[in-house]
Design an enzyme around this catalytic site. Structure first.
Site, PDB file in Angstrom:
ATOM      1  N   PRO A 155      -4.420   0.249  18.979  1.00 10.77           N
ATOM      2  CA  PRO A 155      -4.185  -0.297  17.636  1.00 10.77           C
ATOM      3  C   PRO A 155      -4.099   0.718  16.491  1.00 10.77           C
ATOM      4  O   PRO A 155      -3.593   0.377  15.423  1.00 10.77           O
ATOM      5  CB  PRO A 155      -5.373  -1.241  17.423  1.00 10.77           C
ATOM      6  CG  PRO A 155      -6.419  -0.761  18.361  1.00 10.77           C
ATOM      7  CD  PRO A 155      -5.711  -0.172  19.529  1.00 10.77           C
TER       8      PRO A 155
ATOM      9  N   TYR B  81       4.096   6.510  10.198  1.00  8.23           N
ATOM     10  CA  TYR B  81       3.224   5.395   9.834  1.00  8.23           C
ATOM     11  C   TYR B  81       4.004   4.298   9.103  1.00  8.23           C
ATOM     12  O   TYR B  81       3.890   3.118   9.407  1.00  8.23           O
ATOM     13  CB  TYR B  81       2.085   5.919   8.952  1.00  8.23           C
ATOM     14  CG  TYR B  81       0.949   4.958   8.722  1.00  8.23           C
ATOM     15  CD1 TYR B  81      -0.230   5.049   9.460  1.00  8.23           C
ATOM     16  CD2 TYR B  81       1.024   3.966   7.748  1.00  8.23           C
ATOM     17  CE1 TYR B  81      -1.281   4.186   9.246  1.00  8.23           C
ATOM     18  CE2 TYR B  81      -0.019   3.088   7.522  1.00  8.23           C
ATOM     19  CZ  TYR B  81      -1.184   3.203   8.270  1.00  8.23           C
ATOM     20  OH  TYR B  81      -2.220   2.335   8.058  1.00  8.23           O
TER      21      TYR B  81
ATOM     22  N   HIS C 120       0.851  -1.197   0.000  1.00  7.42           N
ATOM     23  CA  HIS C 120       0.000   0.000   0.000  1.00  7.42           C
ATOM     24  C   HIS C 120       0.883   1.242   0.000  1.00  7.42           C
ATOM     25  O   HIS C 120       1.734   1.400   0.865  1.00  7.42           O
ATOM     26  CB  HIS C 120      -0.913   0.011   1.233  1.00  7.42           C
ATOM     27  CG  HIS C 120      -2.069  -0.930   1.107  1.00  7.42           C
ATOM     28  ND1 HIS C 120      -3.154  -0.887   1.939  1.00  7.42           N
ATOM     29  CD2 HIS C 120      -2.317  -1.935   0.225  1.00  7.42           C
ATOM     30  CE1 HIS C 120      -4.030  -1.830   1.582  1.00  7.42           C
ATOM     31  NE2 HIS C 120      -3.536  -2.479   0.551  1.00  7.42           N
TER      32      HIS C 120
ATOM     33  N   LYS D  90       1.116  -0.251  15.345  1.00  4.15           N
ATOM     34  CA  LYS D  90       2.547  -0.251  15.667  1.00  4.15           C
ATOM     35  C   LYS D  90       3.014  -1.482  16.459  1.00  4.15           C
ATOM     36  O   LYS D  90       4.219  -1.706  16.600  1.00  4.15           O
ATOM     37  CB  LYS D  90       2.903   1.010  16.474  1.00  4.15           C
ATOM     38  CG  LYS D  90       2.947   2.267  15.642  1.00  4.15           C
ATOM     39  CD  LYS D  90       4.176   2.306  14.756  1.00  4.15           C
ATOM     40  CE  LYS D  90       4.102   3.341  13.670  1.00  4.15           C
ATOM     41  NZ  LYS D  90       4.105   2.806  12.308  1.00  4.15           N
TER      42      LYS D  90
ATOM     43  N   TYR E  75      -9.232   5.418   7.105  1.00  3.17           N
ATOM     44  CA  TYR E  75      -9.428   5.778   8.507  1.00  3.17           C
ATOM     45  C   TYR E  75     -10.518   6.842   8.503  1.00  3.17           C
ATOM     46  O   TYR E  75     -10.319   7.919   7.917  1.00  3.17           O
ATOM     47  CB  TYR E  75      -8.148   6.364   9.106  1.00  3.17           C
ATOM     48  CG  TYR E  75      -7.043   5.338   9.326  1.00  3.17           C
ATOM     49  CD1 TYR E  75      -6.233   4.911   8.285  1.00  3.17           C
ATOM     50  CD2 TYR E  75      -6.813   4.803  10.599  1.00  3.17           C
ATOM     51  CE1 TYR E  75      -5.228   3.973   8.491  1.00  3.17           C
ATOM     52  CE2 TYR E  75      -5.799   3.868  10.815  1.00  3.17           C
ATOM     53  CZ  TYR E  75      -5.016   3.459   9.751  1.00  3.17           C
ATOM     54  OH  TYR E  75      -4.024   2.540   9.960  1.00  3.17           O
TER      55      TYR E  75
END
Ligand code: DHB
Length: 388
Positions: free
Chosen positions: A290, A382, A72, A294, A200
């Site tokens: 969550p 991220y 991704h 990580k 998200y």
């Protein structure tokens, strides 16, 4: 039994440590209280930082991930009826890989066993001893019989509820934690995800995350109460909330719900991560909420540092990297904690007493999705901060 490094726990941390040690010619034995089938079937977050996917390949355990993992290049953040794309590849030249933790575990178990590794599954009453001497021991019961592994070092990779952290002598550990006033209801559904990459979504009814495991397998999460009773979430209510919280930015196809469960939300760090010859790694030492996934990534970072430190010790009798293990890991751990907390507080709905905080929160999402500088910071964290 005698080995160099005795490892408690056959999760991603314990298995990867054992594999990296094997590549460096260092012997280890793993004990695990669950069955092999249980370890290989437990669905967990499935997002790997760029460097972790490279580590799997470099360590020769990335073949299936290269075939089945999904690369991704970014994520979507949805709010106010719009989905904004953050393109990590363009922003920082990195990507992430979606590959469930249970697949990493499956691949590592197969590889350890093929390389002659020793893993004792379904053991009971595991305990660690004498780690303030240079002859530590792991004791456990297997098939009713007591066993002992004499080792040079012990690595506690046995998760948040494991025995390693509570075995530190009283007064040697300090814990830091934060509990969030919500949880995640996670489901696995036989249906196509609404997008090729993750969404998200911030919504006034609460956060939702649209992730995936395959072209017809969705992994979906909904913000819920921390002590949510799963019986109050029949499938129809789950879909209703998922449609609603997607905020009309994509079309969501429903499918058979294969699994559902509630994930608690907590940040926790214990310091230090070592006492004598007992070293703890991964969830045994720290857990994250969550959001941003990580957990496994921090565990992999710990064991890479630990494996290199053991290598220095056995190759050149240099024990400095071992002495610095905790300090080295905690710098990254705290950055992972900061990022997980930040993503969590930015994207979840709180019962604010004052609307100021809600307005500030929306401004933060607006900022991150429109400022390249802010987006770069999110992307860097991220996709994984550089490994020192
Ligand atoms: C997944 C879980 C997460 O917590 C996250 O931030 C991204 C993806 C997942 O399970 O796919």
């Amino acid at each position: 039994m005698r080995t160099q490094v005795g490892i408690v726990g056959a999760g991603p941390a314990g298995l990867m440590l054992s594999h990296l040690l094997h590549l460096a010619g260092i012997r280890s034995i793993i004990v695990e209280n669950r069955s092999r089938a249980y370890c290989e079937a437990r669905v967990r977050a499935g997002l790997m930082e760029h460097w972790v996917s490279e580590l799997l390949v470099e360590a020769g355990v990335g073949e299936r991930m290269k075939r089945e993992g999904m690369v991704h290049d970014g994520i979507f953040i949805a709010f106010n009826g719009q989905a904004h794309y953050l393109n990590f590849k363009k922003l920082i030249g990195k990507h992430v890989v979606i590959y469930d933790q249970k697949e990493v575990v499956t691949d590592l178990i197969a590889r350890r066993l093929a390389d002659g590794g020793e893993i004792h599954f379904e053991v009971a009453d595991t305990s660690v001893h004498d780690f303030t001497t240079d002859r530590p021991k792991i004791r456990f019961r297997a098939n009713g019989e007591l066993n002992e592994i004499a080792c040079d070092f012990i690595a506690g990779c046995d998760g948040f509820h494991g025995i390693s952290r509570p075995s530190f002598p009283a007064g040697t550990l300090q814990g830091y934690d934060r509990v969030y006033p919500f949880g995640w209801l996670g489901i696995l559904s036989e249906s196509p995800p609404p997008e090729k990459e993750l969404i998200y979504a911030y919504h006034e009814k609460g956060f939702a995350l649209y992730s995936m495991r395959g072209p017809n397998l969705s992994r979906l999460y909904i913000q819920c109460a921390p002590d949510e009773n799963i019986d109050e979430w029949p499938d129809a209510r789950i879909w209703e909330q998922l449609h609603l919280r997607l905020g009309g930015v994509r079309k969501l196809t429903e499918g058979k719900i294969l699994q559902k469960g509630v994930t608690p939300m907590r940040s926790y760090v214990t310091e230090p991560m070592q006492h004598g010859r007992l070293f703890i790694a991964g969830d045994a030492a720290h857990i994250v909420p969550p959001t941003g996934a990580k957990g496994m990534n921090l565990a992999m970072a710990d064991v890479r540092v630990l494996a290199r430190a053991f290598e220095s010790f056995y190759r050149s009798r240099n024990s400095e990297p071992l002495a610095n293990y905790s300090k080295t890991c905690l710098r990254r751990v705290w950055k992972g904690q900061r990022f997980s907390w930040w993503m969590t507080q930015m994207l979840h709905r709180f019962n604010y007493e004052n609307d100021f905080d809600m307005k500030r929160q929306i401004a933060e999402i607006d900022y991150v999705t429109t400022s390249e500088v802010a987006a770069k910071s999110l992307a860097e964290n991220y996709a994984g901060l550089p490994m020192g």
